[in-house]
Scaffold this motif. Sequence first.
Motif, short mmCIF file in Angstrom:
data_model
loop_
_atom_site.label_atom_id
_atom_site.label_comp_id
_atom_site.label_asym_id
_atom_site.label_seq_id
_atom_site.Cartn_x
_atom_site.Cartn_y
_atom_site.Cartn_z
N HIS A 296 0.88 -1.17 0.00
CA HIS A 296 0.00 0.00 0.00
C HIS A 296 0.92 1.22 0.00
CE1 HIS A 296 -3.62 -2.34 0.56
NE2 HIS A 296 -2.94 -3.09 1.42
N VAL A 297 0.85 1.97 -1.09
CA VAL A 297 1.80 3.08 -1.27
C VAL A 297 1.08 4.41 -1.06
CG1 VAL A 297 3.38 4.19 -2.91
CG2 VAL A 297 3.03 1.71 -2.99
N VAL A 375 7.32 1.22 8.65
CA VAL A 375 6.12 2.05 8.54
C VAL A 375 4.88 1.18 8.31
CG1 VAL A 375 6.22 2.50 6.03
CG2 VAL A 375 5.25 4.22 7.56
N THR A 376 3.79 1.52 8.99
CA THR A 376 2.54 0.78 8.79
C THR A 376 1.38 1.71 8.40
OG1 THR A 376 2.10 0.98 11.15
CG2 THR A 376 3.11 -1.10 10.41
N GLY A 377 1.57 3.00 8.61
CA GLY A 377 0.48 3.90 8.26
C GLY A 377 0.77 5.36 8.57
N GLU A 399 -6.70 7.85 9.73
CA GLU A 399 -5.49 7.02 9.58
C GLU A 399 -5.53 6.32 8.23
OE1 GLU A 399 -4.84 4.41 12.88
OE2 GLU A 399 -4.66 6.09 14.31
N TYR A 400 -4.39 6.20 7.60
CA TYR A 400 -4.25 5.48 6.32
C TYR A 400 -3.22 4.38 6.51
CZ TYR A 400 -6.71 9.13 3.70
OH TYR A 400 -7.65 10.00 3.21
N LYS A 401 -3.49 3.22 5.92
CA LYS A 401 -2.53 2.11 5.94
C LYS A 401 -1.44 2.39 4.90
CE LYS A 401 -2.73 -2.91 5.21
NZ LYS A 401 -1.64 -3.20 6.12
#
Length: 488
Positions: A296-297, A375-377, A399-401
């Motif tokens: 997930h970019v 990094v996770t989000g 929050e974004y993943k």
Amino acid sequence: MGKVTGFLEYERVEEAYEPPQARLKNWKEFVITLNAEQSKVQGARCMDCGTPFCTSGCPVNNIIPDFNELVYQGDWKLALDTLHQTNNFPEFTGRVCPAPCEAACVLNVNDDAVGIKSIEHAIIDRGWNEGWVVPQLAPAQTGKKVAIVGSGPAGLAAAQQLARAGHEVTVFEKNSRIGGLLRYGIPDFKMEKSHIDRRITQMQAEGVVFRTGVLVGAMPAGSKVTNDAQETITPEQLKSDFDAVVLTGGSETSRDLPVSGRDLDGVHFAMEFLPLQNKVVAGDKIKGQLKATGKHVIVIGGGDTGSDCVGTSNRHGAASVTQFELMPQPPEEENKPMTWPYWPYKLRTSSSHEEGCDREFAIATKELMGSKGKVTGLKTVRIEMQGGKMVEVPGSEQEYKADLVLLAMGFVAPVGSVLEAFGVEKDARGNIKAATEGAASYKTSVEQVFAAGDMRRGQSLVVWAIREGRQAARAVDEYLMGSSTLPR
Ligand SMILES: Cc1cc2nc3c(=O)[nH]c(=O)nc-3n(C[C@H](O)[C@H](O)[C@H](O)COP(=O)(O)OP(=O)(O)OC[C@H]3O[C@@H](n4cnc5c(N)ncnc54)[C@H](O)[C@@H]3O)c2cc1C
Ligand code: SF4
């Protein structure tokens, strides 16, 4: 003038693209150049305006009405000569220029602009295919030596002009290949690198010497700027070996995001990500590639660099790609009476966006979250304009993943240590201070040292780099010879 009633009879024809499903499978260019008949129709739309705003809107002042007419008449060779009078590298601008000439076109006031960029693209591609682009040897040698530091479009344009004026030119480049951001920033799907290679061959035949893997000056320890140098040369050595030096090292210091979590694995500058992919396409050996595959970019920054990260991530097979832009979403259509002939403020959707990307506007990153150092989000907040200031919207936290975060928020300045090694004066933004008009054009505060391109003007465009390289070449020629016949 093409056809007197052409602009009334014909619609603008856009260059076609390969469909996204096909183009996402490879790194090749996907824009389909107009054929001769389509180009003729485009040329016929030009009104040959008494005051051609296109020409003044173009940073290299391309003589647009003339080549439009020539394409309409079918005289492609003269159209190419006309284009080359003002632009050393139309194959670069015909592919990646945002075309401020089209925004300025008089037909754009109440209709669609003439497709100037597509005509430029067709002329230069035909020129290469027909074998019309050949070395132009200087009529005589001057015996003067010029060093160019940096091989982006500014350095290449300066080098070609100076070699054609009869000077002995050497280009020094710290990276392993020539081209600057054309080579390592702009992805192959926007511009294949064979276009740079054949210009290098032409320039070598014109007498330009290229030295790659050579850093001039110094790079700070731990710098994340691309640097393949195996050898260093001091400014003192360069100044004693050459009669003039032109600094065209670009604006390579990326803008950072000073929030908590910035040091997590998986958070990178765009210019750590894009050059590696370009090196892979070129077949270079690299130590380990940064890939977006299955990730997930989140791309932070809504400009060209961000868009190139989107296109590259999609070609890697990212699980999702989201692009953040701090500013609010611009209107779909520009307000033409307010903006023409200047660059309009409107929503721009690039070919990379069309390939798949969620775009979020008016959003700021507050924190980068992680687990076990990765990094996770991201924690974000929405932004709105109040009284000309950007303020956070209360309660809009989200929050974004993310497994990969790419920072594409522009470039703040050239690498300071290179400027300090030369001792050149800086302007308020940290670029090299040099005027563009008058007797001191492109001269730095240090005798015999000139500056051009992004290193002087700050982060900009390929077409501006070409303009500055050409103008700096004339200033150097005047400095060395007392006068110059090179165009400005
Ligand atoms: C990802 C990305 C996409 C872009 N897309 C577009 C686009 O689509 N259209 C457009 O018009 N513009 C685009 N731009 C901007 C454009 O590429 C630049 O404005 C342009 O390349 C600047 O040219 P330049 O010659 O001044 O510098 P650069 O192209 O930055 O070249 C500078 C060169 O100097 C070398 N160098 C620096 N210091 C030294 C030293 N001390 N010793 C030896 N070598 C040195 C560097 O390694 C580099 O090769 C993009 C930029 C980026 C980052
Ligand atoms: S402004 Fe447009 S219509 Fe007028 S000369 Fe230039 S390209 Fe042709």
